[in-house]
Design a protein around this motif. Structure first.
Motif, PDB file in Angstrom:
ATOM      1  N   GLY A 239       0.802  -1.223   0.000  1.00 53.06           N
ATOM      2  CA  GLY A 239       0.000   0.000   0.000  1.00 53.06           C
ATOM      3  C   GLY A 239       0.834   1.272   0.000  1.00 53.06           C
ATOM      4  N   ILE A 240       2.131   1.163   0.219  1.00 49.49           N
ATOM      5  CA  ILE A 240       3.013   2.332   0.180  1.00 49.49           C
ATOM      6  C   ILE A 240       3.144   2.789  -1.274  1.00 49.49           C
ATOM      7  CG2 ILE A 240       5.366   3.153   0.622  1.00 49.49           C
ATOM      8  CD1 ILE A 240       5.531   1.001   2.831  1.00 49.49           C
ATOM      9  N   ALA A 241       3.069   4.100  -1.495  1.00 46.35           N
ATOM     10  CA  ALA A 241       3.089   4.627  -2.863  1.00 46.35           C
ATOM     11  C   ALA A 241       4.321   4.164  -3.635  1.00 46.35           C
ATOM     12  CB  ALA A 241       3.018   6.150  -2.829  1.00 46.35           C
ATOM     13  N   GLU A 242       5.467   4.065  -2.961  1.00 41.38           N
ATOM     14  CA  GLU A 242       6.707   3.652  -3.623  1.00 41.38           C
ATOM     15  C   GLU A 242       6.621   2.254  -4.229  1.00 41.38           C
ATOM     16  OE1 GLU A 242      10.907   4.873  -2.026  1.00 41.38           O
ATOM     17  OE2 GLU A 242       9.542   4.617  -0.325  1.00 41.38           O
ATOM     18  N   ALA A 243       5.746   1.410  -3.690  1.00 43.83           N
ATOM     19  CA  ALA A 243       5.653   0.038  -4.197  1.00 43.83           C
ATOM     20  C   ALA A 243       5.360   0.023  -5.689  1.00 43.83           C
ATOM     21  CB  ALA A 243       4.581  -0.730  -3.430  1.00 43.83           C
ATOM     22  N   GLN A 244       4.630   1.040  -6.177  1.00 46.23           N
ATOM     23  CA  GLN A 244       4.297   1.100  -7.596  1.00 46.23           C
ATOM     24  C   GLN A 244       5.539   1.239  -8.470  1.00 46.23           C
ATOM     25  OE1 GLN A 244       1.315   0.899  -9.039  1.00 46.23           O
ATOM     26  NE2 GLN A 244      -0.130   1.171  -7.344  1.00 46.23           N
ATOM     27  N   SER A 245       6.593   1.853  -7.919  1.00 43.49           N
ATOM     28  CA  SER A 245       7.809   2.032  -8.714  1.00 43.49           C
ATOM     29  C   SER A 245       8.692   0.791  -8.710  1.00 43.49           C
ATOM     30  CB  SER A 245       8.601   3.242  -8.197  1.00 43.49           C
ATOM     31  OG  SER A 245       9.086   3.000  -6.882  1.00 43.49           O
ATOM     32  N   TYR A 246       8.472  -0.089  -7.746  1.00 46.66           N
ATOM     33  CA  TYR A 246       9.295  -1.294  -7.653  1.00 46.66           C
ATOM     34  C   TYR A 246       8.617  -2.509  -8.293  1.00 46.66           C
ATOM     35  CZ  TYR A 246      12.335   1.208  -4.415  1.00 46.66           C
ATOM     36  OH  TYR A 246      13.204   2.110  -3.856  1.00 46.66           O
ATOM     37  N   PHE A 247       7.296  -2.591  -8.196  1.00 46.09           N
ATOM     38  CA  PHE A 247       6.543  -3.735  -8.713  1.00 46.09           C
ATOM     39  C   PHE A 247       5.497  -3.266  -9.708  1.00 46.09           C
ATOM     40  CE2 PHE A 247       7.786  -5.126  -4.402  1.00 46.09           C
ATOM     41  CZ  PHE A 247       8.454  -6.300  -4.719  1.00 46.09           C
ATOM     42  N   ASP A 248       5.176  -4.139 -10.651  1.00 44.44           N
ATOM     43  CA  ASP A 248       4.049  -3.889 -11.548  1.00 44.44           C
ATOM     44  C   ASP A 248       2.797  -4.469 -10.889  1.00 44.44           C
ATOM     45  OD1 ASP A 248       2.238  -3.530 -13.531  1.00 44.44           O
ATOM     46  OD2 ASP A 248       3.267  -4.750 -15.037  1.00 44.44           O
ATOM     47  N   LEU A 249       2.153  -3.653 -10.072  1.00 45.45           N
ATOM     48  CA  LEU A 249       0.996  -4.136  -9.318  1.00 45.45           C
ATOM     49  C   LEU A 249      -0.226  -4.342 -10.205  1.00 45.45           C
ATOM     50  CD1 LEU A 249       1.362  -1.922  -6.110  1.00 45.45           C
ATOM     51  CD2 LEU A 249       2.256  -4.213  -6.556  1.00 45.45           C
ATOM     52  N   ALA A 250      -0.201  -3.766 -11.401  1.00 38.61           N
ATOM     53  CA  ALA A 250      -1.327  -3.929 -12.323  1.00 38.61           C
ATOM     54  C   ALA A 250      -1.187  -5.162 -13.212  1.00 38.61           C
ATOM     55  CB  ALA A 250      -1.455  -2.679 -13.202  1.00 38.61           C
ATOM     56  N   ALA A 251      -0.041  -5.852 -13.137  1.00 42.77           N
ATOM     57  CA  ALA A 251       0.168  -7.042 -13.968  1.00 42.77           C
ATOM     58  C   ALA A 251      -0.861  -8.111 -13.616  1.00 42.77           C
ATOM     59  CB  ALA A 251       1.574  -7.591 -13.752  1.00 42.77           C
ATOM     60  N   ARG A 252      -1.251  -8.881 -14.620  1.00 42.33           N
ATOM     61  CA  ARG A 252      -2.177  -9.990 -14.400  1.00 42.33           C
ATOM     62  C   ARG A 252      -1.591 -11.247 -15.023  1.00 42.33           C
ATOM     63  NH1 ARG A 252      -3.391  -6.967 -11.291  1.00 42.33           N
ATOM     64  NH2 ARG A 252      -5.394  -5.972 -10.823  1.00 42.33           N
ATOM     65  N   PRO A 253      -1.114 -12.196 -14.195  1.00 44.62           N
ATOM     66  CA  PRO A 253      -1.118 -12.130 -12.729  1.00 44.62           C
ATOM     67  C   PRO A 253       0.059 -11.305 -12.202  1.00 44.62           C
ATOM     68  CG  PRO A 253      -0.142 -14.183 -13.453  1.00 44.62           C
ATOM     69  CD  PRO A 253      -0.600 -13.489 -14.701  1.00 44.62           C
ATOM     70  N   SER A 254      -0.134 -10.742 -11.009  1.00 45.00           N
ATOM     71  CA  SER A 254       0.953 -10.062 -10.313  1.00 45.00           C
ATOM     72  C   SER A 254       1.471 -10.970  -9.209  1.00 45.00           C
ATOM     73  CB  SER A 254       0.464  -8.749  -9.697  1.00 45.00           C
ATOM     74  OG  SER A 254       1.464  -8.192  -8.863  1.00 45.00           O
ATOM     75  N   PHE A 255       2.796 -11.033  -9.068  1.00 42.01           N
ATOM     76  CA  PHE A 255       3.409 -11.888  -8.052  1.00 42.01           C
ATOM     77  C   PHE A 255       3.993 -11.076  -6.899  1.00 42.01           C
ATOM     78  CE2 PHE A 255       4.121 -14.128 -12.198  1.00 42.01           C
ATOM     79  CZ  PHE A 255       3.080 -15.031 -12.046  1.00 42.01           C
ATOM     80  N   ALA A 256       3.665  -9.777  -6.854  1.00 43.35           N
ATOM     81  CA  ALA A 256       4.243  -8.910  -5.832  1.00 43.35           C
ATOM     82  C   ALA A 256       3.884  -9.398  -4.428  1.00 43.35           C
ATOM     83  CB  ALA A 256       3.780  -7.476  -6.033  1.00 43.35           C
ATOM     84  N   ARG A 257       2.637  -9.802  -4.214  1.00 39.32           N
ATOM     85  CA  ARG A 257       2.230 -10.264  -2.892  1.00 39.32           C
ATOM     86  C   ARG A 257       3.047 -11.496  -2.482  1.00 39.32           C
ATOM     87  NH1 ARG A 257      -1.920  -9.741   1.150  1.00 39.32           N
ATOM     88  NH2 ARG A 257      -1.284 -11.271   2.713  1.00 39.32           N
ATOM     89  N   GLY A 258       3.318 -12.386  -3.422  1.00 36.91           N
ATOM     90  CA  GLY A 258       4.114 -13.560  -3.100  1.00 36.91           C
ATOM     91  C   GLY A 258       5.536 -13.212  -2.712  1.00 36.91           C
ATOM     92  N   VAL A 259       6.111 -12.190  -3.360  1.00 35.06           N
ATOM     93  CA  VAL A 259       7.456 -11.747  -3.003  1.00 35.06           C
ATOM     94  C   VAL A 259       7.470 -11.214  -1.577  1.00 35.06           C
ATOM     95  CG1 VAL A 259       9.276 -10.072  -3.522  1.00 35.06           C
ATOM     96  CG2 VAL A 259       8.106 -11.258  -5.390  1.00 35.06           C
ATOM     97  N   VAL A 260       6.469 -10.391  -1.243  1.00 36.40           N
ATOM     98  CA  VAL A 260       6.398  -9.825   0.114  1.00 36.40           C
ATOM     99  C   VAL A 260       6.161 -10.930   1.137  1.00 36.40           C
ATOM    100  CG1 VAL A 260       5.179  -8.213   1.619  1.00 36.40           C
ATOM    101  CG2 VAL A 260       5.610  -7.600  -0.766  1.00 36.40           C
ATOM    102  N   ASP A 261       5.276 -11.864   0.823  1.00 30.90           N
ATOM    103  CA  ASP A 261       5.005 -12.970   1.749  1.00 30.90           C
ATOM    104  C   ASP A 261       6.279 -13.771   2.034  1.00 30.90           C
ATOM    105  OD1 ASP A 261       2.328 -12.340   2.005  1.00 30.90           O
ATOM    106  OD2 ASP A 261       1.649 -13.836   0.538  1.00 30.90           O
ATOM    107  N   GLN A 262       7.062 -14.042   0.988  1.00 27.75           N
ATOM    108  CA  GLN A 262       8.291 -14.808   1.178  1.00 27.75           C
ATOM    109  C   GLN A 262       9.302 -14.019   1.996  1.00 27.75           C
ATOM    110  OE1 GLN A 262       9.028 -17.899   0.672  1.00 27.75           O
ATOM    111  NE2 GLN A 262      11.157 -17.676   1.327  1.00 27.75           N
TER     112      GLN A 262
END
Length: 319
Positions: A275-298
């Motif tokens: 939810g931090i604004a900077e996350a948009q610059s590091y991950f493609d949160l709009a990708a389908r599928p997006s794996f950003a949540r899995g990276v954070v979980d790991q």
């Protein structure tokens, strides 16, 4: 009734157009340095094809990356044969144990020596290992898993494919992007083939990753002094691109550490980080599928394990 020539010509033209479209090559080959070639998809968005490095040595060709499927590998081998005079493929090097890099291995000639790290070879031999997990996640329900490679040479330490002009150093790595990463260093061309350690689309696959190890591997690449890094997908990159991708993972880990300091409950940390604004610059949160949540979980799991090791709480106290 007579048909005008133009009426006959139109179906023939249409048929020719269909045939031409069907024959459109999906791979192209270009020179990176004398005796060093890059195979790339003609369409950068084509995930059914990947980059591959082809190195000319005195005894034959060395190919790094097998393509995701046998069909793609056959296309690559035909392209290489047509452009490089039909020289034999001496060795195939697999940079990690995922199908997107190794799925085409079965299409190579039986005399080609297949090389992988010991960890990658162990994964291929393990029936419980999900060889096609990443390709399935990206490709959807239509994905069909190819045959697994049969590894002829398992590397536990560094090895060299010797050659007077273009020796290749093969370097097994600690768990990072996968359990089985293998770098291919080509000093003569000042480049390294790095598999999926680099993720050009800001959407890295977390699968069997170790985020801490991945950061360390990217640190090693950035400090290696090499000018060019060839990933499995996307354009060849420089050290600055490596540092940017390392920063993605380091930023993620840093935000998780900050959340523990702020006593954020563990189950709320992934949402806070993404939810931090900077996350948009590091991950493609709009990708389908997006794996950003899995990276954070790991990364969170690894942070909790580290805190447990040092006797620190893994969870904030109840609010």
């Amino acid at each position: 009734m007579k048909l005008r020539p133009s009426a006959l010509l139109l179906p023939m033209l249409l048929l020719g157009s269909v045939a031409a479209a069907a024959a459109t090559p999906r791979l192209q080959l270009s020179a990176l340095a004398p005796g060093v070639h890059l195979v790339r998809p003609t369409d950068p968005a084509d995930r059914e094809r990947s980059n591959a490095l082809v190195v000319e040595q005195a005894t034959g060709l060395v190919v790094v990356n097998a393509q995701p499927t046998p069909e793609a590998a056959k296309e690559m081998l035909a392209l290489v044969a047509s452009k490089l005079g039909g020289r034999p493929v001496r060795a195939l090097v697999l940079p990690h144990p995922h199908a997107d890099a190794a799925g085409g291995a079965s299409a190579f000639p039986p005399e080609t020596l297949v090389i992988a790290s010991d960890d990658a070879a162990a994964s291929f031999a393990d029936p419980a290992y999900d060889f096609g997990a990443e390709a399935r996640a990206r490709g959807g329900a239509s994905y069909r898993e190819p045959a697994r490679p049969r590894v002829g040479l398992r590397l536990q330490g560094n090895a060299t494919l010797d050659d007077k002009e273009r020796p290749l150093e093969l370097i097994p790595m600690m768990p990072g992007h996968s359990r089985g990463d293998l770098l291919v260093d080509l000093p003569a061309a000042d480049l390294m083939a790095v598999g999926s350690l680099l993720f050009e689309d800001r959407n890295p696959w977390p699968g069997t990753a170790n985020i801490g190890g991945w950061i360390s591997e990217l640190n090693n690449l950035a400090s290696s002094g090499r000018a060019v890094f060839v990933p499995l997908h996307g354009a060849p990159a420089d050290a600055q691109a490596v540092r940017r991708q390392r920063e993605t993972l380091a930023w993620t880990r840093g935000q998780i550490d900050a959340a523990f300091v702020d006593l954020v409950p563990a189950e709320e940390i992934p949402g806070r980080v993404l939810g931090i604004a900077e996350a948009q610059s590091y991950f493609d949160l709009a990708a389908r599928p997006s794996f950003a949540r899995g990276v954070v979980d790991q990364a969170l799991k690894e942070a909790q394990a580290q805190r447990r090791k040092f006797g620190l709480p893994e969870q904030a106290p109840p609010r």
